[in-house]
Enzyme design. Sequence first.
Site, mmCIF file in Angstrom:
data_model
loop_
_atom_site.group_PDB
_atom_site.id
_atom_site.type_symbol
_atom_site.label_atom_id
_atom_site.label_comp_id
_atom_site.label_asym_id
_atom_site.label_seq_id
_atom_site.Cartn_x
_atom_site.Cartn_y
_atom_site.Cartn_z
ATOM 1 N N HIS A 33 0.833 -1.205 0.000
ATOM 2 C CA HIS A 33 0.000 0.000 0.000
ATOM 3 C C HIS A 33 0.875 1.265 0.000
ATOM 4 C CE1 HIS A 33 -2.923 -2.788 2.174
ATOM 5 N NE2 HIS A 33 -3.665 -2.326 1.196
ATOM 6 N N GLY A 149 -3.573 -1.485 -6.874
ATOM 7 C CA GLY A 149 -2.534 -2.510 -6.970
ATOM 8 C C GLY A 149 -2.860 -3.552 -8.033
ATOM 9 N N ASP A 152 -4.718 -7.057 -7.281
ATOM 10 C CA ASP A 152 -6.152 -7.241 -7.529
ATOM 11 C C ASP A 152 -6.394 -6.970 -9.019
ATOM 12 O OD1 ASP A 152 -7.211 -7.677 -4.736
ATOM 13 O OD2 ASP A 152 -6.083 -5.833 -4.477
#
Length: 283
Positions: A33, A149, A152
């Site tokens: 993240h 990201g 996914d």
Amino acid sequence: MKIVHTIEDLRATLRPFSSPSLVPTMGNLHTGHLDLVRTAKPLGDVTVASIFVNRLQFAPHEDFDTYPRTLQADCDKLAAVGCDVVFAPSEKEMYPEPQGFKVQPPTELADILEGHFRPGFFTGVCTVVMKLFQCAFSEAKGPRHAVFGQKDYQQQMVIRRMVQQFALPVSIVSGDTERAPDGLALSSRNGYLSESERAEAVHLSLALRSLGREAMAAADGLARQLPALEARAMADLTARGWQPDYLTVRRRIDLQTPQAGDALVVLGAARLGKTRLIDNFEI
Ligand code: PAF
């Protein structure tokens, strides 16, 4: 770094800026993240991370209640990488009444793979992402970016299609999948794994890499050989104690069954104990 909890405060905070970059998250942040935030920073004049565990994308039997909420630790990490604004709304703020209006993605993209095993998941994702865009971008006059990201993979594709079909003035930017030294893709759900499961967990990515190699070797015979290759990859993982949902090779463009010459991606989802993990590689 400013932390805001209401849509009104977010809009007021962003009003002086022209070009926000948004990183939508559900919190419990890991270095993957934080890399998305690093990617977002040079794209605009203010970087926003949202932290919201979105009930709409969880089925009743899934881990909405137990999903780790770690707001203070998340904010410390975001401040350390230079995030400017954290938007951490309550559920009441995002959904003051039951969210009757929803964004329904097309079935050919959203009812396969993840959407097949998690019915309604992408409707929940699209609905909250559309709403987060309204919250973060409504005051912007310049370019708007949102970073998602690559881990996914299907989610990113569904969101790109949503942006395209609704002509949303947002550029979607992809962030690479971060991996632990053994190759396990970083995920907030890795925290659910026991010590022995954590040691085993890398075998999902190993199985995908090996399926990818076999698919490339099949070359022109891919369409004919693929069902057997996928079935064997699933059986091998099952023999190691996993419950695979799918391990599959698809064409990158729309995640449908590939033909010879298509650019490919190998994707998988499998449960190890109580933890469901996903991963993918472009091959
Ligand atoms: O990828 C996630 O963490 C979530 O699906 C997202 C995009 C933040 C929407 O809730």
